[in-house]
Design a protein around this motif. Structure first.
Motif, PDB file in Angstrom:
ATOM      1  N   ASP A  23      72.918  18.461  31.927  1.00 28.71           N
ATOM      2  CA  ASP A  23      71.641  18.849  30.824  1.00 28.71           C
ATOM      3  C   ASP A  23      71.071  17.600  30.715  1.00 28.71           C
ATOM      4  N   VAL A  24      69.618  17.327  30.878  1.00 31.81           N
ATOM      5  CA  VAL A  24      69.167  16.314  30.646  1.00 31.81           C
ATOM      6  C   VAL A  24      68.104  16.274  29.472  1.00 31.81           C
ATOM      7  N   GLN A  25      67.883  15.251  28.492  1.00 36.95           N
ATOM      8  CA  GLN A  25      66.838  15.466  27.582  1.00 36.95           C
ATOM      9  C   GLN A  25      65.689  14.252  28.029  1.00 36.95           C
ATOM     10  N   VAL A  26      64.690  14.621  28.201  1.00 31.71           N
ATOM     11  CA  VAL A  26      63.586  13.265  28.636  1.00 31.71           C
ATOM     12  C   VAL A  26      63.243  12.871  27.239  1.00 31.71           C
ATOM     13  N   ASP A  32      69.279   6.580  28.032  1.00 22.18           N
ATOM     14  CA  ASP A  32      70.323   6.216  28.877  1.00 22.18           C
ATOM     15  C   ASP A  32      70.138   5.784  29.944  1.00 22.18           C
ATOM     16  N   LEU A  33      69.298   6.607  30.893  1.00 19.95           N
ATOM     17  CA  LEU A  33      68.925   6.246  32.174  1.00 19.95           C
ATOM     18  C   LEU A  33      67.501   6.153  32.204  1.00 19.95           C
ATOM     19  N   ILE A  59      69.911  19.175  37.934  1.00 18.58           N
ATOM     20  CA  ILE A  59      69.480  18.826  36.484  1.00 18.58           C
ATOM     21  C   ILE A  59      68.639  20.119  35.930  1.00 18.58           C
ATOM     22  N   ARG A  60      69.065  20.268  34.525  1.00 20.04           N
ATOM     23  CA  ARG A  60      68.579  21.014  33.736  1.00 20.04           C
ATOM     24  C   ARG A  60      67.848  20.281  32.618  1.00 20.04           C
ATOM     25  N   ILE A  61      66.594  20.515  32.462  1.00 17.77           N
ATOM     26  CA  ILE A  61      65.871  19.766  31.098  1.00 17.77           C
ATOM     27  C   ILE A  61      66.078  20.610  29.957  1.00 17.77           C
ATOM     28  N   VAL A  62      66.673  19.947  28.969  1.00 14.75           N
ATOM     29  CA  VAL A  62      66.964  20.589  27.697  1.00 14.75           C
ATOM     30  C   VAL A  62      66.196  19.892  26.541  1.00 14.75           C
TER      31      VAL A  62
END
Length: 80
Positions: A23-26, A32-33, A59-62
């Motif tokens: 789970d990734v936050q933009v 972090d990346l 990848i899921r955007i959260v």
């Protein structure tokens, strides 16, 4: 849970709504990346090619509680 090894997260990426690997936050700051979307040679940390089939990672955007945070960039992708 410990943060994943971000230096290994590159390649073919599928954006999904469920059953994600991460789970990734933009974000705009303090990522972090740093991620660069590429068409060819997604072969180093932060280089992602968006695909529909046969992804290396899903990848899921959260909005909340991400495994890690990313920022989209045009130059110098990689771990921060």
């Amino acid at each position: 849970m410990a943060k994943p090894d971000l230096s290994k997260i590159y390649g073919k990426i599928k954006i999904v709504d469920s059953f994600s690997d991460y789970d990734v936050q933009v974000v705009k700051n303090f990522a972090d990346l740093h991620v660069k979307i590429v068409e060819h040679f997604p072969d180093s940390p932060g280089k992602w090619k968006i695909v529909e089939n046969f992804p290396d990672f899903r990848i899921r955007i959260v909005e909340n509680f991400p495994d890690f945070k990313i920022k989209y960039v045009d130059y110098f992708p990689g771990v921060r």
